[in-house]
Design a protein around this motif. Sequence first.
Motif, PDB file in Angstrom:
ATOM      1  N   GLU A 158      29.670 120.143  13.980  1.00  0.00           N
ATOM      2  CA  GLU A 158      29.891 120.602  15.339  1.00  0.00           C
ATOM      3  C   GLU A 158      28.895 121.727  15.627  1.00  0.00           C
ATOM      4  O   GLU A 158      28.062 122.086  14.786  1.00  0.00           O
ATOM      5  CB  GLU A 158      31.326 121.089  15.517  1.00  0.00           C
ATOM      6  N   TYR A 159      28.973 122.303  16.810  1.00  0.00           N
ATOM      7  CA  TYR A 159      27.999 123.321  17.213  1.00  0.00           C
ATOM      8  C   TYR A 159      27.986 124.526  16.281  1.00  0.00           C
ATOM      9  O   TYR A 159      26.975 125.196  16.102  1.00  0.00           O
ATOM     10  CB  TYR A 159      28.300 123.788  18.644  1.00  0.00           C
ATOM     11  N   SER A 160      29.113 124.822  15.626  1.00  0.00           N
ATOM     12  CA  SER A 160      29.203 125.985  14.747  1.00  0.00           C
ATOM     13  C   SER A 160      28.511 125.763  13.411  1.00  0.00           C
ATOM     14  O   SER A 160      28.276 126.702  12.658  1.00  0.00           O
ATOM     15  CB  SER A 160      30.676 126.322  14.486  1.00  0.00           C
ATOM     16  N   GLY A 161      28.183 124.509  13.112  1.00  0.00           N
ATOM     17  CA  GLY A 161      27.594 124.184  11.820  1.00  0.00           C
ATOM     18  C   GLY A 161      28.598 123.701  10.807  1.00  0.00           C
ATOM     19  O   GLY A 161      28.225 123.179   9.753  1.00  0.00           O
ATOM     20  N   TYR A 162      29.887 123.884  11.077  1.00  0.00           N
ATOM     21  CA  TYR A 162      30.911 123.366  10.177  1.00  0.00           C
ATOM     22  C   TYR A 162      31.022 121.853  10.318  1.00  0.00           C
ATOM     23  O   TYR A 162      30.642 121.274  11.345  1.00  0.00           O
ATOM     24  CB  TYR A 162      32.275 123.989  10.493  1.00  0.00           C
ATOM     25  N   ALA A 163      31.557 121.216   9.284  1.00  0.00           N
ATOM     26  CA  ALA A 163      31.729 119.764   9.312  1.00  0.00           C
ATOM     27  C   ALA A 163      32.897 119.373  10.219  1.00  0.00           C
ATOM     28  O   ALA A 163      33.957 120.005  10.179  1.00  0.00           O
ATOM     29  CB  ALA A 163      31.963 119.238   7.904  1.00  0.00           C
ATOM     30  N   VAL A 164      32.718 118.349  11.019  1.00  0.00           N
ATOM     31  CA  VAL A 164      33.829 117.744  11.761  1.00  0.00           C
ATOM     32  C   VAL A 164      34.507 116.719  10.856  1.00  0.00           C
ATOM     33  O   VAL A 164      35.722 116.751  10.655  1.00  0.00           O
ATOM     34  CB  VAL A 164      33.333 117.071  13.058  1.00  0.00           C
ATOM     35  N   VAL A 165      33.729 115.825  10.307  1.00  0.00           N
ATOM     36  CA  VAL A 165      34.201 114.841   9.326  1.00  0.00           C
ATOM     37  C   VAL A 165      33.153 114.738   8.227  1.00  0.00           C
ATOM     38  O   VAL A 165      31.946 114.749   8.510  1.00  0.00           O
ATOM     39  CB  VAL A 165      34.419 113.457   9.976  1.00  0.00           C
ATOM     40  N   SER A 166      33.602 114.663   7.003  1.00  0.00           N
ATOM     41  CA  SER A 166      32.682 114.445   5.885  1.00  0.00           C
ATOM     42  C   SER A 166      33.264 113.377   4.967  1.00  0.00           C
ATOM     43  O   SER A 166      34.482 113.228   4.867  1.00  0.00           O
ATOM     44  CB  SER A 166      32.451 115.742   5.107  1.00  0.00           C
ATOM     45  N   VAL A 167      32.377 112.636   4.314  1.00  0.00           N
ATOM     46  CA  VAL A 167      32.793 111.557   3.414  1.00  0.00           C
ATOM     47  C   VAL A 167      31.986 111.665   2.118  1.00  0.00           C
ATOM     48  O   VAL A 167      30.773 111.858   2.146  1.00  0.00           O
ATOM     49  CB  VAL A 167      32.581 110.165   4.040  1.00  0.00           C
ATOM     50  N   ALA A 168      32.689 111.545   1.003  1.00  0.00           N
ATOM     51  CA  ALA A 168      32.046 111.559  -0.315  1.00  0.00           C
ATOM     52  C   ALA A 168      32.422 110.284  -1.060  1.00  0.00           C
ATOM     53  O   ALA A 168      33.538 109.772  -0.930  1.00  0.00           O
ATOM     54  CB  ALA A 168      32.481 112.780  -1.114  1.00  0.00           C
ATOM     55  N   VAL A 169      31.477 109.790  -1.855  1.00  0.00           N
ATOM     56  CA  VAL A 169      31.657 108.547  -2.611  1.00  0.00           C
ATOM     57  C   VAL A 169      31.270 108.808  -4.060  1.00  0.00           C
ATOM     58  O   VAL A 169      30.280 109.504  -4.327  1.00  0.00           O
ATOM     59  CB  VAL A 169      30.766 107.421  -2.042  1.00  0.00           C
ATOM     60  N   ALA A 170      32.039 108.269  -5.001  1.00  0.00           N
ATOM     61  CA  ALA A 170      31.690 108.341  -6.423  1.00  0.00           C
ATOM     62  C   ALA A 170      31.947 106.978  -7.049  1.00  0.00           C
ATOM     63  O   ALA A 170      33.046 106.411  -6.903  1.00  0.00           O
ATOM     64  CB  ALA A 170      32.508 109.415  -7.131  1.00  0.00           C
ATOM     65  N   LEU A 171      30.932 106.448  -7.721  1.00  0.00           N
ATOM     66  CA  LEU A 171      31.017 105.107  -8.299  1.00  0.00           C
ATOM     67  C   LEU A 171      30.700 105.144  -9.790  1.00  0.00           C
ATOM     68  O   LEU A 171      29.746 105.819 -10.210  1.00  0.00           O
ATOM     69  CB  LEU A 171      30.022 104.160  -7.620  1.00  0.00           C
ATOM     70  N   ASP A 172      31.461 104.419 -10.562  1.00  0.00           N
ATOM     71  CA  ASP A 172      31.112 104.159 -11.954  1.00  0.00           C
ATOM     72  C   ASP A 172      30.662 102.706 -12.052  1.00  0.00           C
ATOM     73  O   ASP A 172      31.326 101.794 -11.529  1.00  0.00           O
ATOM     74  CB  ASP A 172      32.309 104.426 -12.873  1.00  0.00           C
ATOM     75  N   ILE A 173      29.526 102.502 -12.688  1.00  0.00           N
ATOM     76  CA  ILE A 173      28.879 101.192 -12.724  1.00  0.00           C
ATOM     77  C   ILE A 173      29.036 100.567 -14.102  1.00  0.00           C
ATOM     78  O   ILE A 173      28.788 101.218 -15.126  1.00  0.00           O
ATOM     79  CB  ILE A 173      27.378 101.313 -12.389  1.00  0.00           C
ATOM     80  N   VAL A 174      29.442  99.312 -14.131  1.00  0.00           N
ATOM     81  CA  VAL A 174      29.585  98.557 -15.382  1.00  0.00           C
ATOM     82  C   VAL A 174      28.800  97.251 -15.240  1.00  0.00           C
ATOM     83  O   VAL A 174      29.119  96.423 -14.376  1.00  0.00           O
ATOM     84  CB  VAL A 174      31.064  98.258 -15.696  1.00  0.00           C
ATOM     85  N   ASP A 175      27.774  97.085 -16.068  1.00  0.00           N
ATOM     86  CA  ASP A 175      26.957  95.863 -16.045  1.00  0.00           C
ATOM     87  C   ASP A 175      26.445  95.533 -14.646  1.00  0.00           C
ATOM     88  O   ASP A 175      26.450  94.378 -14.203  1.00  0.00           O
ATOM     89  CB  ASP A 175      27.754  94.677 -16.602  1.00  0.00           C
ATOM     90  N   GLY A 176      26.022  96.567 -13.928  1.00  0.00           N
ATOM     91  CA  GLY A 176      25.406  96.362 -12.629  1.00  0.00           C
ATOM     92  C   GLY A 176      26.357  96.216 -11.460  1.00  0.00           C
ATOM     93  O   GLY A 176      25.906  96.061 -10.321  1.00  0.00           O
ATOM     94  N   VAL A 177      27.666  96.247 -11.715  1.00  0.00           N
ATOM     95  CA  VAL A 177      28.625  96.149 -10.611  1.00  0.00           C
ATOM     96  C   VAL A 177      29.530  97.378 -10.623  1.00  0.00           C
ATOM     97  O   VAL A 177      29.608  98.111 -11.614  1.00  0.00           O
ATOM     98  CB  VAL A 177      29.485  94.860 -10.696  1.00  0.00           C
ATOM     99  N   VAL A 178      30.210  97.602  -9.506  1.00  0.00           N
ATOM    100  CA  VAL A 178      31.096  98.755  -9.381  1.00  0.00           C
ATOM    101  C   VAL A 178      32.359  98.519 -10.205  1.00  0.00           C
ATOM    102  O   VAL A 178      33.134  97.610  -9.918  1.00  0.00           O
ATOM    103  CB  VAL A 178      31.461  99.010  -7.910  1.00  0.00           C
ATOM    104  N   GLY A 179      32.529  99.337 -11.230  1.00  0.00           N
ATOM    105  CA  GLY A 179      33.730  99.220 -12.054  1.00  0.00           C
ATOM    106  C   GLY A 179      34.903  99.983 -11.477  1.00  0.00           C
ATOM    107  O   GLY A 179      36.048  99.549 -11.550  1.00  0.00           O
ATOM    108  N   SER A 180      34.620 101.138 -10.883  1.00  0.00           N
ATOM    109  CA  SER A 180      35.651 101.931 -10.215  1.00  0.00           C
ATOM    110  C   SER A 180      35.002 102.734  -9.110  1.00  0.00           C
ATOM    111  O   SER A 180      33.808 103.053  -9.169  1.00  0.00           O
ATOM    112  CB  SER A 180      36.374 102.855 -11.191  1.00  0.00           C
ATOM    113  N   ALA A 181      35.787 103.046  -8.087  1.00  0.00           N
ATOM    114  CA  ALA A 181      35.259 103.774  -6.931  1.00  0.00           C
ATOM    115  C   ALA A 181      36.289 104.786  -6.454  1.00  0.00           C
ATOM    116  O   ALA A 181      37.496 104.525  -6.466  1.00  0.00           O
ATOM    117  CB  ALA A 181      34.919 102.806  -5.800  1.00  0.00           C
TER     118      ALA A 181
END
Length: 285
Positions: A185-208
């Motif tokens: 927003e105008y103040s510089g604070y986040a309005v919405v934020s999203v974070a993603v963390a993936l663990d990869i097993v043999d080239g595919v997403v094992g957990s998210a």
Amino acid sequence: MPVRYAGKRVQADTVDEALALLNAESDARILAGGYSLIPALKDGLETPEQLVDIAGINSLSGITHDGGETRLGALTTHAEIADSETVGEHARALALATDSVGDRQAKHRGTIAGNLVFADRKYDAPAAFLALGGRIVARSLDGTRAIGADEWFRESGEIALAADELVTEVVLPDTDRSGYIRTSEYSGYAVVSVAVALDIVDGVVGSARVAANGAKAYPIRLPAVEERLVGEPANDLPAAEAADAALSDVDPASLVVDAAAAGRYRRQLVRSYCRRALKQTTASP
């Protein structure tokens, strides 16, 4: 009009001393970087009888990596985390989140523990911490305990820290890929934020793990998005389809409504920034 703080401020030189001082007064608060607490004191939102200043406890600062975990001292600043090669390699989402703090003073004085203790929906670290599946190490006179990210944030908007406890560390398990993105927003604070963390097993997403902050008063996981990602090729994530699943994770009737964004608009922001975070994570090394 700002309120002049009328309580007393005492300096602690060790964790044991800080805990003793914290327990000696029934109405005491910990003061570290002060970036969240001092404005609350000035506005009269916080009126503790005593402030326990821990800024000089050197043992509470620093970044180490061992045994598949990154350990952050409670007083480690956003700037130190954002600049850390260790965090960038093993917990990139938090490096990106702390680098998103736009105010120079906040970046260099604000601490990771303070950010997670206040857990404001406009802050950056909470979503990254939740997505990374970190844990808080807290000490009291009775001993030490670990509090997982899924327990730390409560639906009331409060946190799981007891009044007689002091955060000493933030611990993050290694994650294969992670990312973080937000809208401001105008103040510089986040309005919405999203974070993603993936663990990869043999080239595919094992957990998210996917988390959003700013939708409610506390960070939330997006389980439908997480489920949609598992089993998908790590280098070709279905970002748009997975992000659409976020709409089933957030009820517009229960979302935050303020001057920055209405509930239904926040719901669309969660979807949009979820898609962008997933594309960022796909492109990460």
